[in-house]
Design a protein around this motif. Structure first.
Motif, PDB file in Angstrom:
ATOM      1  N   ILE A 238      22.362  15.793 -10.977  1.00 32.90           N
ATOM      2  CA  ILE A 238      23.574  15.579 -10.170  1.00 32.90           C
ATOM      3  C   ILE A 238      24.862  16.040 -10.843  1.00 32.90           C
ATOM      4  O   ILE A 238      25.944  15.908 -10.266  1.00 32.90           O
ATOM      5  CB  ILE A 238      23.698  14.088  -9.759  1.00 32.90           C
ATOM      6  CG1 ILE A 238      23.773  13.165 -10.994  1.00 32.90           C
ATOM      7  CG2 ILE A 238      22.551  13.676  -8.874  1.00 32.90           C
ATOM      8  CD1 ILE A 238      25.151  12.723 -11.364  1.00 32.90           C
ATOM      9  N   TYR A 242      28.246  16.466  -8.910  1.00 30.82           N
ATOM     10  CA  TYR A 242      29.380  15.606  -9.269  1.00 30.82           C
ATOM     11  C   TYR A 242      30.623  16.465  -9.528  1.00 30.82           C
ATOM     12  O   TYR A 242      31.738  16.116  -9.116  1.00 30.82           O
ATOM     13  CB  TYR A 242      29.010  14.787 -10.503  1.00 30.82           C
ATOM     14  CG  TYR A 242      29.891  13.582 -10.766  1.00 30.82           C
ATOM     15  CD1 TYR A 242      30.426  12.825  -9.726  1.00 30.82           C
ATOM     16  CD2 TYR A 242      30.169  13.176 -12.063  1.00 30.82           C
ATOM     17  CE1 TYR A 242      31.212  11.704  -9.977  1.00 30.82           C
ATOM     18  CE2 TYR A 242      30.944  12.056 -12.330  1.00 30.82           C
ATOM     19  CZ  TYR A 242      31.470  11.325 -11.273  1.00 30.82           C
ATOM     20  OH  TYR A 242      32.238  10.212 -11.524  1.00 30.82           O
ATOM     21  N   SER A 365      18.013  11.270  -9.397  1.00 38.20           N
ATOM     22  CA  SER A 365      18.076  11.778  -8.022  1.00 38.20           C
ATOM     23  C   SER A 365      17.828  10.660  -7.014  1.00 38.20           C
ATOM     24  O   SER A 365      18.421  10.645  -5.926  1.00 38.20           O
ATOM     25  CB  SER A 365      17.060  12.911  -7.832  1.00 38.20           C
ATOM     26  OG  SER A 365      15.756  12.491  -8.162  1.00 38.20           O
ATOM     27  N   ALA A 368      21.053   8.527  -6.856  1.00 41.38           N
ATOM     28  CA  ALA A 368      22.086   9.288  -6.153  1.00 41.38           C
ATOM     29  C   ALA A 368      21.817   9.311  -4.653  1.00 41.38           C
ATOM     30  O   ALA A 368      22.747   9.225  -3.842  1.00 41.38           O
ATOM     31  CB  ALA A 368      22.147  10.715  -6.695  1.00 41.38           C
ATOM     32  N   TYR A 373      26.875   9.374  -6.727  1.00 38.80           N
ATOM     33  CA  TYR A 373      26.797  10.013  -8.038  1.00 38.80           C
ATOM     34  C   TYR A 373      27.333   9.081  -9.120  1.00 38.80           C
ATOM     35  O   TYR A 373      26.777   8.991 -10.215  1.00 38.80           O
ATOM     36  CB  TYR A 373      27.595  11.319  -8.040  1.00 38.80           C
ATOM     37  CG  TYR A 373      27.121  12.321  -7.022  1.00 38.80           C
ATOM     38  CD1 TYR A 373      25.756  12.475  -6.731  1.00 38.80           C
ATOM     39  CD2 TYR A 373      28.025  13.125  -6.337  1.00 38.80           C
ATOM     40  CE1 TYR A 373      25.324  13.395  -5.790  1.00 38.80           C
ATOM     41  CE2 TYR A 373      27.603  14.058  -5.396  1.00 38.80           C
ATOM     42  CZ  TYR A 373      26.254  14.187  -5.124  1.00 38.80           C
ATOM     43  OH  TYR A 373      25.826  15.091  -4.196  1.00 38.80           O
TER      44      TYR A 373
END
Length: 400
Positions: A238, A242, A365, A368, A373
């Motif tokens: 991420i 992000y 993941s 998220a 995030y």
């Protein structure tokens, strides 16, 4: 090379160069691997993501399984033999990846690459057993710095080679780099202090455990390694997303993401050897505890950054905490393991790292997807706190 240098210093010098080159070879194909997969067939976006994930993780999965077996063989036949086996095996496999005609062949070779894993772990084991115990922290810190530097440089080298030549030629060049690593190890690395296992009991896992002064300490350290790797890798899926969010999808997101991704490695490269030497003086476990505390703070603060400059600063600081962790855990393993089973212990540690490499991205993941995030960094800081608690109560209490 100065022939009056102690053998352990010569080995450290040569192997630090070798793992630097190996680090380049291992990481230089990663940036364009999904693009290479795309040339091997007609895939939908979903299929391409699936194959990319499978091809990436296949090597780690196989390595986690076979590493203990190679570690056992290293203790019986020697660590030098294992680094020669790993380097020439991967040289052939990497070069062959440039000749594949479909994604199945590439996936098979990535799995085979996992079978030939163990160059870095066995190099560390050789350095650890040849180096005086009071210098092991600094020596393993130097090895960590060298490998990290290679890993950082690899994507830039790979990108340049792929641009000048092609994906396929870059794989062949990578095989050539690993062949160079093989010859460096063959002609300039000496394992004079190796003593093969004579006690048949030490050939079994049960025998190794019985030979340990404190099995609880060792297995606690292996769990520590797994959680460290899972925490560090949880944010990998991420980071670029992000960055895009912080930049509101404007500007060169790919470039900024690449710079931010490299910052922790740069910091680790700069200080790992120094932290290792410091740990040799004041106590390795104190450096690890400091690393946990720092990592907890840095990960937590990262969840609240408002721009990429703040993110970059905190990611750079995470590199300092990284330098306090994995190399220092390896040092504790070295100082608390009999030399005859060091190969086995380091291979178990390598398996723990690979499992963390697999678990971490899946965790990140998932978090998220379910939340945000920012929550990934908060959860990661919580994981680090858990690791600190486990380390304190299950590991420190076993140190004499």
């Amino acid at each position: 090379m100065n022939q009056e240098k102690p053998i352990w210093k010569r080995n450290l010098f040569v192997l630090s160069i070798a793992v630097f080159i190996a680090g380049i070879a291992f990481s230089e194909v990663m940036p364009f691997l999904p693009l290479y997969i795309k040339t091997l067939g007609h895939f939908s976006k979903q299929q391409l993501n699936f194959w990319s994930g499978l091809v990436f993780s296949g090597t780690y999965f196989v390595s986690a399984i076979v590493s203990p077996w190679w570690g056992k063989l290293a203790d019986k036949k020697g660590r030098k033999l294992m680094i020669l086996r790993a380097s020439i095996g991967m040289a052939i496999v990497m070069a062959a990846m440039g000749l594949v005609q479909n994604v199945w062949e590439l996936f098979g070779l990535r799995m085979l690459q996992g079978v030939f894993s163990g160059y870095v772990s066995n190099s560390n084991a050789l350095v650890a057993t040849e180096t005086p115990k009071e210098k092991s922290g600094q020596a393993l810190g130097t090895m960590a710095s060298s490998f990290t530097a290679g890993n950082l440089l690899g994507p830039f080298v790979g990108g340049a080679l792929a641009s000048i030549f092609s994906y396929r030629v870059t794989f062949v060049i990578t095989g050539g780099l690993l062949t160079l690593v093989f010859f460096l190890s063959l002609f300039f690395v000496h394992e004079d202090d190796f003593k093969p296992i004579e006690d048949k009991k030490l050939e079994s896992t049960k025998g190794v455990i019985q030979a340990l002064r404190s099995p609880t300490l060792i297995f606690g350290l292996l769990l520590t390694t797994l959680i460290i790797q899972a925490a560090n890798n949880s944010i990998n899926p991420i980071v670029s997303l992000y960055v895009a969010q912080l930049m509101h999808n404007h500007g060169n997101v790919v470039f900024i993401s690449g710079v931010i991704a490299a910052l922790p490695g740069i910091a680790t490269f700069l200080v790992a050897s120094r932290f290792g030497a410091w740990g040799d003086r004041i106590g390795t476990h104190k450096i690890i505890v400091g690393g946990f505390i720092a990592a907890t703070i840095f990960f937590f603060l990262t969840a609240f950054v408002q721009n990429t400059i703040q993110l970059g600063i905190l990611r750079f600081l995470v590199g300092f905490s990284d330098a306090c962790l994995i190399p220092q855990v390896q040092t504790l393993l070295t100082k608390n393991s009999p030399a005859q089973v060091t190969g086995r212990i380091f291979s178990w540690n390598q398996s723990a790292m690979y499992i963390g490499n697999i678990v971490g991205p899946l965790l990140g993941s998932t978090v998220a997807g379910l939340s945000s995030y920012s929550m990934v960094f908060i959860v990661t800081s919580g994981i680090v706190v858990l690791n600190l608690i486990l380390f304190q109560f299950n590991v420190i209490h076993n140190l004499k």
